[in-house]
Design a protein around this motif. Structure first.
Motif, PDB file in Angstrom:
ATOM      1  N   ALA A  34       0.893  -1.411   0.042  1.00 20.74           N
ATOM      2  CA  ALA A  34       0.009  -0.122   0.069  1.00 20.74           C
ATOM      3  C   ALA A  34       0.803   1.247  -0.032  1.00 20.74           C
ATOM      4  CB  ALA A  34      -0.970  -0.059   1.381  1.00 20.74           C
ATOM      5  N   GLY A  64      -1.213  -5.262  -0.310  1.00 18.10           N
ATOM      6  CA  GLY A  64      -1.694  -3.662   0.094  1.00 18.10           C
ATOM      7  C   GLY A  64      -2.921  -3.648  -0.057  1.00 18.10           C
ATOM      8  N   ARG A  67      -5.255  -2.605   3.135  1.00 24.93           N
ATOM      9  CA  ARG A  67      -4.952  -1.355   3.751  1.00 24.93           C
ATOM     10  C   ARG A  67      -5.514  -0.217   2.857  1.00 24.93           C
ATOM     11  NH1 ARG A  67       1.128   0.723   4.864  1.00 24.93           N
ATOM     12  NH2 ARG A  67       0.590   2.769   5.668  1.00 24.93           N
ATOM     13  N   GLU A  70      -9.098   0.082   3.308  1.00 23.07           N
ATOM     14  CA  GLU A  70      -9.380   0.698   4.468  1.00 23.07           C
ATOM     15  C   GLU A  70      -9.157   2.370   4.489  1.00 23.07           C
ATOM     16  OE1 GLU A  70      -8.380  -2.062   8.077  1.00 23.07           O
ATOM     17  OE2 GLU A  70      -7.372  -0.082   8.732  1.00 23.07           O
ATOM     18  N   ALA A  71      -8.175   2.579   3.999  1.00 25.43           N
ATOM     19  CA  ALA A  71      -7.684   4.187   3.998  1.00 25.43           C
ATOM     20  C   ALA A  71      -8.836   4.967   2.955  1.00 25.43           C
ATOM     21  CB  ALA A  71      -6.201   4.244   3.476  1.00 25.43           C
TER      22      ALA A  71
END
Ligand code: ZN
Ligand code: FE
Length: 259
Positions: A34, A64, A67, A70-71
């Motif tokens: 990520a 990645g 993550r 989620e971001a």
């Protein structure tokens, strides 16, 4: 207009970043890490990651995904037959998906892994192919899960795409692949020319991708298994006749594994 850039990751992976500047939307293919994507987004305020495209389940392609999801809340697209973290949409042969306003068609390409897919955008002037670890510049992926028959069939399908198709594969393996290609076809001028060009390019820190179907048809030994000279070399190597193109392919792949 979609701009496509490589974000380098690990030692030789490229995370392909597709950018739609008008809407400040971007998409990434096979984010094994990520970090490079998050760094890019931080350096480009106002941009949003909307889609994550995955070709297969290996860690350097999915590491990645969770993550990033989620971001950024991006939609995660991936093959139905493999375990892909945070997947929103499971894709099969013939499925069509819209990414940044472009339509991509899903092609199942088993061989490297059994559920491996490629994303193809048909376009009169600029067709695009994201093919993960299936077709590489001057080479092809290792057979971790599939058979030589499956991989040969997958490569044959990709080779039949329009010659102008730009090939975005995931690894910078071109130079070592060309070293092998030269061993298979010592008299192929296109191969030696490409080897010299890529050698220079890599010395200057450049990247050797994307390739094109036209270039691969001329220099990739794994797409040239019906050439008499390639068959002869495979026969010599195996110490026996390889009566079918698939067997020529299998012999070349086994040779490359220990080249
Ligand atoms: Zn892989
Ligand atoms: Fe890989």
């Amino acid at each position: 207009m979609i701009q496509i850039d490589a974000l380098p990751a690990f030692s030789d992976n490229y995370l392909w970043l597709l950018q739609d500047a008008e809407n400040r939307h971007c998409a990434v293919v096979d984010p094994g890490d990520a970090g490079p994507v998050l760094a890019w987004l931080e350096a480009h305020p106002g941009w949003q990651l909307t889609d994550i495209l995955v070709t297969h389940h290996h860690h350097d392609h999915i590491g990645g995904v969770a993550r990033l999801k989620e971001a950024c809340g991006a939609r995660v697209l991936g093959p139905s037959r493999e375990k892909i973290p945070s997947r929103d949409q499971a894709l099969d042969e013939g499925d069509r998906v819209q990414v940044l306003g472009l339509e991509f068609q899903v092609i199942e390409v088993p061989g490297h892994t059994l559920g491996h897919i490629a994303y193809y955008h048909a376009d009169a002037t600029q067709p695009l192919l994201f093919c993960g670890d299936t077709l590489f510049a001057a080479g092809c992926g290792r057979l971790f899960e599939g058979t030589p028959e499956q991989m040969h069939h997958s490569l044959t399908r990709l080779a039949a795409l329009p010659v102008a198709t730009r090939i975005y594969c995931t690894h910078e393996y071109t130079l070592s692949n060309l070293r092998f290609a030269k061993a298979v076809e010592p008299t192929n001028r296109a191969t030696s020319t490409r080897f010299d060009e890529v050698t220079r390019l890599r010395e200057q820190g450049g990247i050797s991708l994307p390739s094109t179907i036209a270039l691969e048809l001329a220099t990739n030994p794994f797409l040239r298994v019906t050439e008499t000279s390639v068959k002869q070399m495979a026969d010599e190597r195996a110490g026996r006749d390889n009566p079918t193109p698939t067997e020529v392919f299998a012999t070349l792949r086994a040779w490359k594994d220990q080249f």
